[in-house]
Write a protein that holds these residues in place. Sequence first.
Motif, short mmCIF file in Angstrom:
data_model
loop_
_atom_site.label_atom_id
_atom_site.label_comp_id
_atom_site.label_asym_id
_atom_site.label_seq_id
_atom_site.Cartn_x
_atom_site.Cartn_y
_atom_site.Cartn_z
N VAL A 1 -103.69 80.44 16.16
CA VAL A 1 -102.43 80.90 15.60
C VAL A 1 -102.70 81.60 14.26
O VAL A 1 -103.75 81.40 13.65
N PRO A 2 -101.79 82.44 13.78
CA PRO A 2 -101.93 83.02 12.45
C PRO A 2 -101.91 81.94 11.38
O PRO A 2 -101.34 80.85 11.58
N GLY A 3 -102.52 82.24 10.24
CA GLY A 3 -102.54 81.30 9.12
C GLY A 3 -102.25 82.02 7.82
O GLY A 3 -102.70 83.15 7.62
N TYR A 4 -101.51 81.37 6.93
CA TYR A 4 -100.97 82.04 5.75
C TYR A 4 -101.48 81.38 4.47
O TYR A 4 -101.29 80.18 4.26
N ASP A 5 -102.11 82.20 3.64
CA ASP A 5 -102.56 81.77 2.32
C ASP A 5 -101.36 81.80 1.39
O ASP A 5 -100.86 82.87 1.03
N ARG A 6 -100.89 80.61 0.98
CA ARG A 6 -99.78 80.51 0.03
C ARG A 6 -100.24 79.87 -1.27
O ARG A 6 -99.52 79.11 -1.91
N THR A 7 -101.46 80.20 -1.65
CA THR A 7 -102.01 79.66 -2.89
C THR A 7 -101.73 80.63 -4.05
O THR A 7 -101.23 81.75 -3.86
N ARG B 1 -103.84 85.28 -8.78
CA ARG B 1 -102.50 85.77 -9.05
C ARG B 1 -101.99 85.17 -10.35
O ARG B 1 -102.49 84.14 -10.82
N ALA B 2 -100.98 85.78 -10.90
CA ALA B 2 -100.38 85.27 -12.13
C ALA B 2 -99.80 83.88 -11.87
O ALA B 2 -99.33 83.59 -10.76
N PRO B 3 -99.84 82.98 -12.87
CA PRO B 3 -99.31 81.63 -12.68
C PRO B 3 -97.88 81.65 -12.13
O PRO B 3 -97.04 82.42 -12.59
N GLY B 4 -97.65 80.82 -11.12
CA GLY B 4 -96.32 80.73 -10.51
C GLY B 4 -96.05 81.78 -9.46
O GLY B 4 -95.00 81.77 -8.82
N ASN B 5 -96.99 82.70 -9.24
CA ASN B 5 -96.82 83.78 -8.28
C ASN B 5 -97.69 83.49 -7.06
O ASN B 5 -98.89 83.74 -7.07
N LEU B 6 -97.10 82.95 -6.01
CA LEU B 6 -97.86 82.54 -4.83
C LEU B 6 -98.06 83.69 -3.86
O LEU B 6 -97.20 84.56 -3.71
N SER B 7 -99.19 83.66 -3.20
CA SER B 7 -99.48 84.64 -2.16
C SER B 7 -98.75 84.28 -0.87
O SER B 7 -98.20 83.18 -0.73
N ASN B 8 -98.75 85.20 0.07
CA ASN B 8 -98.31 84.91 1.44
C ASN B 8 -99.13 85.78 2.38
O ASN B 8 -98.61 86.52 3.19
N HIS B 9 -100.45 85.65 2.25
CA HIS B 9 -101.39 86.53 2.95
C HIS B 9 -101.67 85.99 4.35
O HIS B 9 -102.13 84.87 4.52
N SER C 1 -106.24 57.14 16.19
CA SER C 1 -106.79 58.41 15.75
C SER C 1 -105.65 59.39 15.57
O SER C 1 -104.82 59.57 16.47
N VAL C 2 -105.59 60.04 14.40
CA VAL C 2 -104.51 60.97 14.07
C VAL C 2 -105.11 62.31 13.65
O VAL C 2 -106.03 62.35 12.83
N ALA C 3 -104.59 63.40 14.21
CA ALA C 3 -105.02 64.75 13.81
C ALA C 3 -103.79 65.60 13.52
O ALA C 3 -102.83 65.61 14.31
N ILE C 4 -103.80 66.30 12.40
CA ILE C 4 -102.65 67.10 11.97
C ILE C 4 -103.15 68.45 11.49
O ILE C 4 -104.03 68.52 10.62
N ALA C 5 -102.59 69.53 12.03
CA ALA C 5 -102.94 70.88 11.60
C ALA C 5 -101.70 71.62 11.13
O ALA C 5 -100.60 71.42 11.66
N THR C 6 -101.87 72.49 10.14
CA THR C 6 -100.79 73.36 9.67
C THR C 6 -101.31 74.79 9.56
O THR C 6 -102.52 75.02 9.44
N ASN C 7 -100.40 75.74 9.58
CA ASN C 7 -100.81 77.15 9.50
C ASN C 7 -100.55 77.73 8.11
O ASN C 7 -100.26 78.92 7.96
N ILE C 8 -100.67 76.89 7.09
CA ILE C 8 -100.59 77.36 5.71
C ILE C 8 -101.70 76.72 4.89
O ILE C 8 -102.23 75.66 5.23
N GLU C 9 -102.02 77.39 3.79
CA GLU C 9 -102.93 76.85 2.79
C GLU C 9 -102.18 76.83 1.47
O GLU C 9 -101.65 77.86 1.03
N THR C 10 -102.10 75.67 0.84
CA THR C 10 -101.42 75.53 -0.44
C THR C 10 -102.41 75.07 -1.50
O THR C 10 -103.50 74.60 -1.19
N ASP C 11 -102.03 75.20 -2.76
CA ASP C 11 -102.95 74.90 -3.85
C ASP C 11 -103.48 73.47 -3.80
O ASP C 11 -104.65 73.22 -4.10
N LYS C 12 -102.65 72.50 -3.42
CA LYS C 12 -103.07 71.10 -3.44
C LYS C 12 -103.14 70.49 -2.05
O LYS C 12 -103.27 69.27 -1.92
#
Length: 440
Positions: free
Chosen positions: A257-263, A267-275, A373-384
């Motif tokens: 699936v597509p994945g989105y960089d939202r870190t 970038r300037a502080p407080g300005n998140l990407s959506n790549h 056993s638990v596995a969890i995936a998401t299609n975003i990347e966040t700072d934390k």
Amino acid sequence: MWRLLCLVVVTPLAASTKLDELLLEVARKKSAEYNCSFSIAVRTPSGKAAVASGVVDFENAQPAKESDLYPWGSVTKMFTAASVMKLVGSGKFRLDDAIAPLVDDLLGKMAAKDPSQNFSSVEELWGADLAKTTLRQLLSMQSSIPDFDTATPSKGGGISKDPLRAELYTTPNHFYKPTELMSVPWVANHSKDCQAQPFVGKFCYSSTNFMLLGMALAQATGVDSWAAFNQTAFLPDYLQNQIRFANSGSPKDAGSVPGYDRTSYNRAPGNLSNHNNWEVEGVFAGWTASNVVATAAHIADLSWEIWKEHSLAPEALVKQMIPSAMHIYGMGAFNVGLFSGGVRGPLGQGYGHLGATYGYQSIVGFFPALNVSVAIATNIETDKQVQTPDSLCFTYHAVAGLLMNKTFDCKFQTMGYYGGRCTCSETPAPSGSASHAAIV
């Protein structure tokens, strides 16, 4: 805060139906909260369940499905560690062997074929002292070998810098070979002082470690290049056609699936990407450190096979991978119970791995008290990477409540990049609750 009202297991079919309901409720709430897709899978002694919620492709409004494939980033390290343990068990090498003799023959063969590779031994890269780094040190993230990852979060409110990320996005069609990453200027001829840290012990995270471990596996299997190493051969038979390892190409090429960089990196502080990183080949930079692609259900199976069935490596060696009670990392495994177990004692013990790569974040954990056993995936990347331990907190306690016929009140607090604090307390089940389950 959510209250988890759960049923005791009566039959496998009933457990499966109720488990699906509970997991879907978690996935729906968390996908709405974080505006992303969630794929959650669980394997228990009573059966399996897999659910999905949210949007996987925001450009085309494509909803998530249980069959979706995700890049799992550093979850690959858990598998690589188990593969190393398999060969330790068969006598190919020992945990306290130095890395150089285990990889130098392969590095020399590759250098002879590839003029762009400007080194042919570990000593040429890092000197005689680091050439003595042991498998145990590499597996435990206790080596002085630098990480190729350049992500540097700002600690004072300034710009979080990540020059490698910027380069990967500028040249999305370039796939970094492991030897390229090992020889970049900030890795080759450098070392770091790996000292004990407060609360986590000696812990110097480096994905370069696990590329070297991949080289050791490759040399031990007799191939003459990193790309010829067959990672799939270390999987149980039933997973060999289900789990993929990307040695080239982008997530799109791997069927993910597509994945989105939202870190906030670069970038300037407080300005998140959506790549959108769907066509960025650098997502798989790291090889045996970060190249696994699979559904959540098959990663839950992989975790089960490593930690429960011991089908990848002998039980005695797998036990050595497990982190100590208060240490964040063992050998190829995070102490996920430390920040997502939520309770003291055996019920809160869990081990597995966080997965974070460009545009995707995930987590896998095995909880031995209940054999879950638990596995969890998401299609975003966040700072934390908060969304994955947060959802693990509620997922695990939904399952625990179902298996134990108990009620848990849970809340999650972000604590930093490596997780957070999951706090759960057992509460008396309300009268009449035995006929249904809900998250309220």
